[in-house]
Design an enzyme around this catalytic site. Structure first.
Site, PDB file in Angstrom:
ATOM      1  N   ASP A   7     -28.935  34.695 -19.513  1.00 55.84           N
ATOM      2  CA  ASP A   7     -29.377  33.659 -18.610  1.00 55.84           C
ATOM      3  C   ASP A   7     -28.726  32.236 -19.371  1.00 55.84           C
ATOM      4  OD1 ASP A   7     -31.064  32.221 -16.767  1.00 55.84           O
ATOM      5  OD2 ASP A   7     -32.828  31.959 -18.024  1.00 55.84           O
ATOM      6  N   GLU A  67     -26.426  35.745 -14.897  1.00 56.85           N
ATOM      7  CA  GLU A  67     -26.877  35.164 -13.756  1.00 56.85           C
ATOM      8  C   GLU A  67     -25.945  34.299 -13.140  1.00 56.85           C
ATOM      9  OE1 GLU A  67     -31.298  34.455 -12.470  1.00 56.85           O
ATOM     10  OE2 GLU A  67     -30.372  32.522 -13.649  1.00 56.85           O
ATOM     11  N   ASP A 140     -36.392  32.339 -20.722  1.00 54.65           N
ATOM     12  CA  ASP A 140     -35.111  32.531 -20.562  1.00 54.65           C
ATOM     13  C   ASP A 140     -34.521  34.000 -21.274  1.00 54.65           C
ATOM     14  OD1 ASP A 140     -34.093  29.385 -19.987  1.00 54.65           O
ATOM     15  OD2 ASP A 140     -35.674  29.627 -21.471  1.00 54.65           O
TER      16      ASP A 140
END
Length: 173
Positions: A7, A67, A140
């Site tokens: 992330d 991501e 996260d």
């Protein structure tokens, strides 16, 4: 297959390593790379790059799942996150690790089965799928594990459909 989920960010980079085999998944490590707000931005990027190299050396993943960026308002934040993402991708390339990218919608769909799931649903399903005693912190980190699960589902080693169905029924009830 060993998957490193990322992330991306520049204050916090969540990471999660999972092993996926025959429909089963287990977390083998997770955490966060953090940088302090008062650090010069270039030093923040260097810390992310150095720590990412250490993680890649230790975990030795087959894939990195990252991501995709999606920002609608703050362009400066988007540019800074993109720069951090760039050093992460550079580290992966230097280690010979293949990279796959997923949108938040893809991650939610793969983990919860519903693209409009809320963050708490994704986090709880991540915990359940990986048989973790609690949701990893910071958020996260849990997000990074969800991204790795997404790749496991779409990368050829998905969760047994019966187990997935039971997990979804359990969570929705």
């Amino acid at each position: 297959m060993r998957i490193l989920g990322i992330d991306p960010g520049y204050a916090i980079v969540g990471y999660g390593v999972i092993d996926a085999e025959g429909g089963r998944m287990a977390a083998s490590g997770y955490g966060a790379i953090t940088t302090e707000a008062e650090m010069p931005f270039e030093d923040r990027l260097m810390r992310i790059y150095e720590r990412m190299n250490l993680i890649l050396d230790r975990a030795r993943p087959d894939w990195m799942a990252v991501e995709k960026l999606f920002f609608t308002t703050n362009q400066k934040t988007a540019i800074d996150v993109a720069q951090a993402r760039g050093v992460i991708l550079l580290a992966a390339r230097q280690h010979g690790v293949e990279v796959a990218e997923y949108t938040p919608l893809q991650v939610k769909s793969a983990v919860v089965g519903y693209g409009k799931a809320v963050k708490s649903q994704v986090m709880e399903m991540t915990r359940m799928i990986l048989h973790l005693p609690e949701i990893p912190k910071p958020d996260d980190t849990a997000d990074a594990l969800a991204i790795a699960i997404c790749h496991a589902h779409t990368g050829g080693c998905s969760l047994d459909p019966r187990i997935r169905s039971e997990l979804i029924k359990h969570y929705r009830s």
